[in-house]
Design a protein around this motif. Structure first.
Motif, mmCIF file in Angstrom:
data_model
loop_
_atom_site.group_PDB
_atom_site.id
_atom_site.type_symbol
_atom_site.label_atom_id
_atom_site.label_comp_id
_atom_site.label_asym_id
_atom_site.label_seq_id
_atom_site.Cartn_x
_atom_site.Cartn_y
_atom_site.Cartn_z
ATOM 1 N N HIS A 47 0.534 -0.482 7.025
ATOM 2 C CA HIS A 47 -0.822 -0.532 6.450
ATOM 3 C C HIS A 47 -1.870 -0.134 7.487
ATOM 4 O O HIS A 47 -1.707 -0.416 8.677
ATOM 5 C CB HIS A 47 -1.159 -1.956 5.990
ATOM 6 N N VAL A 72 -7.736 -5.014 1.825
ATOM 7 C CA VAL A 72 -7.433 -4.880 0.392
ATOM 8 C C VAL A 72 -6.378 -5.902 -0.015
ATOM 9 O O VAL A 72 -6.535 -6.618 -1.015
ATOM 10 C CB VAL A 72 -6.917 -3.450 0.076
ATOM 11 N N TYR A 73 -5.311 -6.014 0.779
ATOM 12 C CA TYR A 73 -4.209 -6.897 0.374
ATOM 13 C C TYR A 73 -4.447 -8.353 0.777
ATOM 14 O O TYR A 73 -3.827 -9.255 0.200
ATOM 15 C CB TYR A 73 -2.858 -6.330 0.816
ATOM 16 N N ALA A 100 0.820 -1.221 0.000
ATOM 17 C CA ALA A 100 0.000 0.000 0.000
ATOM 18 C C ALA A 100 0.849 1.265 0.000
ATOM 19 O O ALA A 100 0.353 2.351 -0.269
ATOM 20 C CB ALA A 100 -0.930 0.003 1.221
ATOM 21 N N ALA A 154 -7.349 -9.638 0.074
ATOM 22 C CA ALA A 154 -8.037 -10.016 -1.174
ATOM 23 C C ALA A 154 -7.034 -10.195 -2.313
ATOM 24 O O ALA A 154 -7.141 -11.139 -3.108
ATOM 25 C CB ALA A 154 -9.086 -8.960 -1.535
ATOM 26 N N MET A 155 -6.018 -9.309 -2.377
ATOM 27 C CA MET A 155 -4.990 -9.435 -3.417
ATOM 28 C C MET A 155 -4.208 -10.740 -3.248
ATOM 29 O O MET A 155 -3.869 -11.406 -4.227
ATOM 30 C CB MET A 155 -4.025 -8.257 -3.350
ATOM 31 N N ALA A 160 -7.986 -0.896 6.904
ATOM 32 C CA ALA A 160 -8.679 -1.028 5.612
ATOM 33 C C ALA A 160 -7.749 -1.668 4.583
ATOM 34 O O ALA A 160 -8.185 -2.472 3.751
ATOM 35 C CB ALA A 160 -9.150 0.337 5.135
ATOM 36 N N GLU A 161 -6.456 -1.323 4.657
ATOM 37 C CA GLU A 161 -5.491 -1.894 3.708
ATOM 38 C C GLU A 161 -5.214 -3.378 3.983
ATOM 39 O O GLU A 161 -4.895 -4.128 3.054
ATOM 40 C CB GLU A 161 -4.202 -1.061 3.708
#
Ligand code: AMP
Ligand code: MN
Ligand code: MN
Ligand code: MN
Length: 287
Positions: free
Chosen positions: A227, A234-235, A196, A237-238, A230-231
């Motif tokens: 991070h 996101v990661y 991020a 999921a990545m 929220a990040e």
């Protein structure tokens, strides 16, 4: 192995831009409840044997570690290596080559700062350096704070040391494919550090993850001191989208500077494969 392990697989000692010795970091990690630890100095593995020995003496499991500076899409990206052979010749040579330009870059940072009225910053920063091959922007930041130019290191980076600012000197680091290869061929796992943090477009980030996978990279930091909550999502999921194992690390540098202490992060999300699962055979067991 479960995601619930208190693993801290990212931090820095005086061998790069941290302020504690490998032994003091090991003691701090252990006191904070860390069960599996890795020291990941920037572009340098000279602290690995000391860190492993200190972990063993404390009864704490250890993975070898490094954080390699890479230039990707004209941006600096960091690749963490875990569980490699710390005596590997190709990795040792690659890291030496990556460190090589730091001295000239630091003199140029000093020259640029002199033009905006900050004198002797190179000499000042050197006083904070323990490893002569590893002078970093962090050492300049510490000098500028102690010399009274800024209140804290964050302010130094904001005003002087980041792109577009008067003390920023662009630099070419290692290539992504090379960094991943050095780590993998030394028996370790390559991990994208704090994704991020990079100023990449969505397309560039997709290219980073895709090319990293193609080169043999297998992990990504999801829960890190760099991070936000929220990040993490996101990661997480990545990691699942790209089939990458997930890592966890504070990125601790110094008691006075780092917001996140060793071992003080939330656990990895339960649906992820933690990096310590595929790395199980590479862990230096204390018991
Ligand atoms: P260098 O490898 O010499 O470019 O230095 C990079 C290091 O500077 C990072 O590993 C961080 O420790 C530190 N750093 C980078 N950006 C910031 C920032 N905005 N605030 C504080 N430290 C930073
Ligand atoms: Mn650093
Ligand atoms: Mn980093
Ligand atoms: Mn780091």
């Amino acid at each position: 192995m479960s995601t619930l392990l208190n693993a801290d697989l990212h931090c820095h000692s005086v061998v790069s831009d941290g302020t504690l010795s490998p032994e003091a970091l090991a003691a701090r990690a252990h006191a904070n409840g860390v069960q599996l630890w890795a020291l990941t100095d920037h572009d340098e593995i000279r602290g690995q044997h000391r860190a492993a020995a200190a972990a063993r003496a404390l009864g704490m499991d250890y993975l070898t570690g490094v954080e390699i500076s890479v230039t990707f899409a004209d941006t600096t990206v960091h690749i963490v290596g875990l569980g490699f052979d710390a005596d590997d010749a190709q990795l040792t040579r690659g890291l030496a080559a990556t460190r090589d330009g730091r001295g000239d870059r630091a003199r140029e940072i000093g020259a640029q700062l002199a033009r905006v009225g900050i004198r002797d910053a190179y000499e000042g920063a050197l006083c904070y350096v323990d490893n002569p091959e590893l002078i970093s922007r962090t050492h300049f930041a510490r000098y500028l704070v102690d010399a009274g130019y800024c209140r804290d290191t964050t302010e130094v980076f904001r005003k002087y040391l980041t792109e577009g600012k008067p003390g920023f000197v662009p630099h070419r680091w290692a290539r992504l494919g090379h960094a991943v290869r050095w780590i993998c061929e030394a028996g370790g796992m390559a991990v994208i550090a704090h994704p991020a943090r990079y100023r990449l477009t969505a397309n560039e980030e997709y290219a980073l993850f895709s090319e990293f996978k193609q080169h043999g990279g297998q992990g990504v930091e999801v829960v890190t001191g760099s991070h936000s909550c929220a990040e993490y999502a996101v990661y997480a999921a990545m990691a699942q989208e790209f089939g990458l194992a997930a890592s966890r690390g504070s990125d601790f540098h110094s008691p006075g500077e780092s917001h996140t202490d060793l071992g003080a992060l939330p656990n990895l999300p339960a649906q992820l494969t933690p990096v310590w699962q595929p790395l199980a055979e590479r862990i230096l067991r204390a018991h």
